[in-house]
Write an enzyme that holds these catalytic residues in place. Structure first.
Site, PDB file in Angstrom:
ATOM      1  N   ASN A 151     -12.983  -3.167   2.208  1.00  0.00           N
ATOM      2  CA  ASN A 151     -14.251  -2.108   2.708  1.00  0.00           C
ATOM      3  C   ASN A 151     -14.986  -2.675   1.551  1.00  0.00           C
ATOM      4  O   ASN A 151     -15.082  -2.100   0.609  1.00  0.00           O
ATOM      5  CB  ASN A 151     -13.190  -1.344   2.777  1.00  0.00           C
ATOM      6  CG  ASN A 151     -12.212  -0.293   4.219  1.00  0.00           C
ATOM      7  OD1 ASN A 151     -12.721  -1.543   4.982  1.00  0.00           O
ATOM      8  ND2 ASN A 151     -11.355  -0.415   4.454  1.00  0.00           N
TER       9      ASN A 151
ATOM     10  N   HIS B 118     -10.321  -5.082  -3.141  1.00  0.00           N
ATOM     11  CA  HIS B 118      -9.230  -5.248  -2.607  1.00  0.00           C
ATOM     12  C   HIS B 118      -8.853  -5.601  -0.891  1.00  0.00           C
ATOM     13  O   HIS B 118      -9.294  -5.190  -0.523  1.00  0.00           O
ATOM     14  CB  HIS B 118      -8.105  -3.912  -3.266  1.00  0.00           C
ATOM     15  CG  HIS B 118      -8.843  -2.813  -2.067  1.00  0.00           C
ATOM     16  ND1 HIS B 118      -9.767  -2.220  -2.896  1.00  0.00           N
ATOM     17  CD2 HIS B 118      -8.437  -2.264  -0.746  1.00  0.00           C
ATOM     18  CE1 HIS B 118     -10.414  -1.180  -2.496  1.00  0.00           C
ATOM     19  NE2 HIS B 118      -9.436  -0.733  -1.239  1.00  0.00           N
ATOM     20  N   LEU B 119      -8.060  -6.791  -1.049  1.00  0.00           N
ATOM     21  CA  LEU B 119      -7.952  -6.844   0.806  1.00  0.00           C
ATOM     22  C   LEU B 119      -6.712  -6.974   1.422  1.00  0.00           C
ATOM     23  O   LEU B 119      -5.769  -6.823   0.518  1.00  0.00           O
ATOM     24  CB  LEU B 119      -8.099  -9.067   0.316  1.00  0.00           C
ATOM     25  CG  LEU B 119      -7.507  -9.519   1.268  1.00  0.00           C
ATOM     26  CD1 LEU B 119      -9.804  -9.476   2.283  1.00  0.00           C
ATOM     27  CD2 LEU B 119      -7.860 -10.797   1.261  1.00  0.00           C
ATOM     28  N   HIS B 120      -7.197  -6.102   2.191  1.00  0.00           N
ATOM     29  CA  HIS B 120      -5.801  -5.086   2.801  1.00  0.00           C
ATOM     30  C   HIS B 120      -5.383  -6.491   3.917  1.00  0.00           C
ATOM     31  O   HIS B 120      -5.731  -7.399   4.914  1.00  0.00           O
ATOM     32  CB  HIS B 120      -6.434  -4.338   4.185  1.00  0.00           C
ATOM     33  CG  HIS B 120      -6.793  -3.014   2.989  1.00  0.00           C
ATOM     34  ND1 HIS B 120      -5.889  -2.266   2.935  1.00  0.00           N
ATOM     35  CD2 HIS B 120      -7.982  -2.453   2.308  1.00  0.00           C
ATOM     36  CE1 HIS B 120      -6.880  -0.899   2.419  1.00  0.00           C
ATOM     37  NE2 HIS B 120      -8.149  -1.893   2.173  1.00  0.00           N
TER      38      HIS B 120
ATOM     39  N   ASP C  13       0.825  -1.022   0.057  1.00  0.00           N
ATOM     40  CA  ASP C  13      -0.155   0.016  -0.236  1.00  0.00           C
ATOM     41  C   ASP C  13       0.605   1.192   0.334  1.00  0.00           C
ATOM     42  O   ASP C  13       1.847   1.129   0.488  1.00  0.00           O
ATOM     43  CB  ASP C  13      -0.489   0.184   0.933  1.00  0.00           C
ATOM     44  CG  ASP C  13      -1.888   1.345   0.841  1.00  0.00           C
ATOM     45  OD1 ASP C  13      -3.064   0.119   0.919  1.00  0.00           O
ATOM     46  OD2 ASP C  13      -1.994   2.197   0.629  1.00  0.00           O
ATOM     47  N   ILE C  14       0.812   2.465  -1.298  1.00  0.00           N
ATOM     48  CA  ILE C  14       1.033   3.652  -0.818  1.00  0.00           C
ATOM     49  C   ILE C  14       1.513   3.421   0.896  1.00  0.00           C
ATOM     50  O   ILE C  14       2.063   4.988   0.747  1.00  0.00           O
ATOM     51  CB  ILE C  14       0.987   4.547  -1.976  1.00  0.00           C
ATOM     52  CG1 ILE C  14       1.889   5.130  -2.890  1.00  0.00           C
ATOM     53  CG2 ILE C  14      -0.204   5.321  -1.939  1.00  0.00           C
ATOM     54  CD1 ILE C  14       1.381   5.563  -3.755  1.00  0.00           C
TER      55      ILE C  14
ATOM     56  N   GLY D 278     -15.106   3.406   4.672  1.00  0.00           N
ATOM     57  CA  GLY D 278     -13.619   3.661   3.989  1.00  0.00           C
ATOM     58  C   GLY D 278     -13.344   3.380   2.091  1.00  0.00           C
ATOM     59  O   GLY D 278     -11.955   3.138   2.600  1.00  0.00           O
ATOM     60  N   GLN D 279     -14.061   2.887   1.725  1.00  0.00           N
ATOM     61  CA  GLN D 279     -13.578   2.493   0.223  1.00  0.00           C
ATOM     62  C   GLN D 279     -13.627   3.771  -0.358  1.00  0.00           C
ATOM     63  O   GLN D 279     -13.934   4.735  -0.659  1.00  0.00           O
ATOM     64  CB  GLN D 279     -14.479   1.391  -0.437  1.00  0.00           C
ATOM     65  CG  GLN D 279     -14.267   0.880  -1.698  1.00  0.00           C
ATOM     66  CD  GLN D 279     -14.767  -0.097  -2.055  1.00  0.00           C
ATOM     67  OE1 GLN D 279     -15.738  -0.525  -1.972  1.00  0.00           O
ATOM     68  NE2 GLN D 279     -14.522  -0.961  -3.555  1.00  0.00           N
ATOM     69  N   SER D 280     -12.020   3.532  -0.729  1.00  0.00           N
ATOM     70  CA  SER D 280     -11.516   4.673  -1.752  1.00  0.00           C
ATOM     71  C   SER D 280     -11.881   4.503  -3.236  1.00  0.00           C
ATOM     72  O   SER D 280     -11.362   4.994  -4.080  1.00  0.00           O
ATOM     73  CB  SER D 280     -10.340   5.404  -1.175  1.00  0.00           C
ATOM     74  OG  SER D 280      -9.621   5.012  -0.397  1.00  0.00           O
TER      75      SER D 280
HETATM   76  P1  5GP Z   1      -9.222   1.395   0.410  1.00  0.00           P
HETATM   77  O1  5GP Z   1      -9.404   3.000   1.036  1.00  0.00           O
HETATM   78  O2  5GP Z   1     -10.693   1.184  -0.908  1.00  0.00           O
HETATM   79  O3  5GP Z   1     -10.355   0.279   1.475  1.00  0.00           O
HETATM   80  O4  5GP Z   1      -8.188   0.728   0.056  1.00  0.00           O
HETATM   81  C1  5GP Z   1      -7.784   1.230  -0.989  1.00  0.00           C
HETATM   82  C2  5GP Z   1      -5.944   1.774  -0.778  1.00  0.00           C
HETATM   83  O5  5GP Z   1      -5.230   1.930  -1.838  1.00  0.00           O
HETATM   84  C3  5GP Z   1      -5.232   2.200  -0.037  1.00  0.00           C
HETATM   85  O6  5GP Z   1      -4.961   1.894   1.592  1.00  0.00           O
HETATM   86  C4  5GP Z   1      -4.754   3.097  -0.241  1.00  0.00           C
HETATM   87  O7  5GP Z   1      -3.348   4.059   0.505  1.00  0.00           O
HETATM   88  C5  5GP Z   1      -4.597   2.766  -1.800  1.00  0.00           C
HETATM   89  N1  5GP Z   1      -3.367   3.114  -2.572  1.00  0.00           N
HETATM   90  C6  5GP Z   1      -4.485   4.050  -3.565  1.00  0.00           C
HETATM   91  N2  5GP Z   1      -3.273   4.303  -4.915  1.00  0.00           N
HETATM   92  C7  5GP Z   1      -2.609   3.860  -4.955  1.00  0.00           C
HETATM   93  C8  5GP Z   1      -1.444   3.831  -5.615  1.00  0.00           C
HETATM   94  O8  5GP Z   1      -1.370   4.188  -6.672  1.00  0.00           O
HETATM   95  N3  5GP Z   1      -0.350   2.280  -5.137  1.00  0.00           N
HETATM   96  C9  5GP Z   1      -0.772   1.944  -3.814  1.00  0.00           C
HETATM   97  N4  5GP Z   1       0.012   0.833  -3.829  1.00  0.00           N
HETATM   98  N5  5GP Z   1      -1.480   1.831  -3.350  1.00  0.00           N
HETATM   99  C10 5GP Z   1      -2.490   3.311  -3.656  1.00  0.00           C
END
Ligand code: 5GP
Length: 113
Positions: A86, A99-101, A30-31, A92-94
């Site tokens: 999420n 995706h599985l964290h 994760d970034i 909290g989904q962005s």
């Molecule tokens: P969500 O918030 O949808 O559950 O998780 C999305 C995740 O994707 C976040 O933790 C965010 O930091 C990560 N993310 C967003 N853009 C990028 C990217 O360009 N590269 C990587 N490696 N992770 C990303």
């Protein structure tokens, strides 16, 4: 259809620190890590969010959990990791590609915020 950010990682148009890859999934760091180990495990197939998962995706979604096991073994993590997916902005989904964290490397509190 325009590629989402994770599809650009799948196609290698965007760089990522890839931990694991096979024909149907890819896992990368994760970034913006929320724990010392924070890896995202995603299917290569576009599924926008968990609620869009269909019966025909059962094997694919199960595979993400098998990949989590592979990663835990690879990183020698036998205990103390959390798998989270999420659904929707309120959860909290962005990024709208499931995706599985995989979170580990620190004490994780419960319940999550
Ligand atoms: P969500 O918030 O949808 O559950 O998780 C999305 C995740 O994707 C976040 O933790 C965010 O930091 C990560 N993310 C967003 N853009 C990028 C990217 O360009 N590269 C990587 N490696 N992770 C990303």
């Amino acid at each position: 259809m325009e590629k989402n950010i994770f599809e650009k990682i799948i196609s290698k148009e965007l760089p990522a620190d890839i931990i694991y890859e096979d024909e149907i999934s890819i896992a990368f760091k994760d970034i913006n890590p929320q724990a010392p180990i924070h890896i995202l495990i995603i299917p290569k197939k576009r599924i926008e969010m968990p609620i869009k998962i269909k019966v025909e995706d059962e094997q694919l979604v199960g595979h993400l959990f098998v990949v989590a096991n592979i990663i835990a073994n690879k990183l020698k993590i036998n205990d103390g990791y959390r798998l989270v997916m999420n659904n929707g902005e309120n959860a909290g989904q962005s990024v709208f590609h499931i995706h599985l964290h995989f979170l580990s490397g620190r004490k994780l509190s419960w319940p999550p915020g």
